[in-house]
Design a protein around this motif. Sequence first.
Motif, PDB file in Angstrom:
ATOM      1  N   THR A  63     -64.743 -10.814  27.695  1.00 15.75           N
ATOM      2  CA  THR A  63     -64.744  -9.901  28.336  1.00 15.75           C
ATOM      3  C   THR A  63     -63.338  -9.622  29.054  1.00 15.75           C
ATOM      4  OG1 THR A  63     -65.385 -11.333  30.318  1.00 15.75           O
ATOM      5  CG2 THR A  63     -67.125 -10.381  29.122  1.00 15.75           C
ATOM      6  N   GLY A  64     -62.349 -10.333  28.536  1.00 10.99           N
ATOM      7  CA  GLY A  64     -61.153  -9.975  28.956  1.00 10.99           C
ATOM      8  C   GLY A  64     -60.787 -10.208  30.369  1.00 10.99           C
ATOM      9  N   ARG A  78     -65.073 -13.187  34.898  1.00 15.96           N
ATOM     10  CA  ARG A  78     -64.297 -14.152  35.791  1.00 15.96           C
ATOM     11  C   ARG A  78     -64.208 -13.280  37.060  1.00 15.96           C
ATOM     12  NH1 ARG A  78     -61.994 -18.849  36.030  1.00 15.96           N
ATOM     13  NH2 ARG A  78     -62.112 -19.247  33.760  1.00 15.96           N
ATOM     14  N   GLU A  79     -63.705 -12.201  37.073  1.00 19.63           N
ATOM     15  CA  GLU A  79     -63.344 -11.393  37.973  1.00 19.63           C
ATOM     16  C   GLU A  79     -64.650 -10.933  38.925  1.00 19.63           C
ATOM     17  OE1 GLU A  79     -61.451  -6.914  38.806  1.00 19.63           O
ATOM     18  OE2 GLU A  79     -61.072  -8.003  37.311  1.00 19.63           O
ATOM     19  N   GLY A 134     -73.475 -22.252  48.233  1.00 20.09           N
ATOM     20  CA  GLY A 134     -73.022 -20.949  48.274  1.00 20.09           C
ATOM     21  C   GLY A 134     -71.508 -20.740  47.631  1.00 20.09           C
ATOM     22  N   GLY A 135     -71.144 -19.624  47.372  1.00 19.96           N
ATOM     23  CA  GLY A 135     -69.639 -19.409  46.684  1.00 19.96           C
ATOM     24  C   GLY A 135     -69.939 -19.676  45.214  1.00 19.96           C
ATOM     25  N   CYS A 136     -69.534 -18.292  44.389  1.00 20.42           N
ATOM     26  CA  CYS A 136     -69.657 -18.413  43.179  1.00 20.42           C
ATOM     27  C   CYS A 136     -68.412 -18.624  42.255  1.00 20.42           C
ATOM     28  CB  CYS A 136     -70.245 -17.127  42.531  1.00 20.42           C
ATOM     29  SG  CYS A 136     -71.815 -16.347  43.112  1.00 20.42           S
ATOM     30  N   GLY A 137     -68.439 -19.432  41.132  1.00 22.58           N
ATOM     31  CA  GLY A 137     -67.289 -19.706  40.476  1.00 22.58           C
ATOM     32  C   GLY A 137     -67.570 -19.866  38.997  1.00 22.58           C
ATOM     33  N   CYS A 138     -66.401 -20.159  38.303  1.00 27.24           N
ATOM     34  CA  CYS A 138     -66.558 -20.428  36.828  1.00 27.24           C
ATOM     35  C   CYS A 138     -65.945 -21.691  36.270  1.00 27.24           C
ATOM     36  CB  CYS A 138     -65.596 -19.293  36.063  1.00 27.24           C
ATOM     37  SG  CYS A 138     -66.286 -17.631  36.377  1.00 27.24           S
TER      38      CYS A 138
END
Length: 186
Positions: A138-139, A143-144, A76-80
């Motif tokens: 994507t500026g 990420r957001e 679980g939990g999305c990130g980059c």
Amino acid sequence: MRLFIAIELNDEIKAALRKAQGALSAFDRAVRWVTSDQMHLTLKFLGEVPDARVEEVTAAAGRVAQASSLFEMVVGGCGCFPANGRVRVVWVGLNEPSGTLAACNDLCEARYAEIGFDRERRTFSPHLTLGRVRDDRTGGKLREAVEGTRFEPLRQTVESMCVVQSTLTPHGARYAIIARHALTVA
Ligand code: ATP
Ligand code: MG
């Protein structure tokens, strides 16, 4: 052949990963999403292995599996990756309270170092890759969006690990499991 050691994901987790990809479909042009049959957890990337050494590599994975107990992980939990700036990899994280996965990764590093494979220099940060980005323009919007994507925690009991062959094609990597080794029941 190109080989790596991985853990397979159950169908429920794969479906949830597809759902997370769907929630980020505004970025379909920026991100190369992994397909269901590509979804996995990498334990150790081995790279190119001569055919004559495949058996040895497979046997080493068997010894690691035998020395590791089966365990539960919570996805679980999305990130980059990287943690800041332009996104290269979109992932879903996981927790593994028992520490068995980290121990299993340590064992892999040790066993494969013994037989001449490079140790991973980066600290092990287990993750499930959702997609890869060649050039994030994507500026910060991607990420957001990723960091704002909800992912209800899901559990999986990990009972085996695999030796996987990866064939790189212009349409992405094709994976084939060449050996599956059961972890030890404590
Ligand atoms: P592609 O390279 O076409 O994007 P891929 O990364 O899925 O596809 P591989 O490069 O064969 O296919 O990698 C197999 C697995 O090993 C993936 O989980 C990948 O993230 C991981 N991996 C690849 N190279 C390394 C490396 N140098 N260090 C650690 N892990 C790696
Ligand atoms: Mg790759």
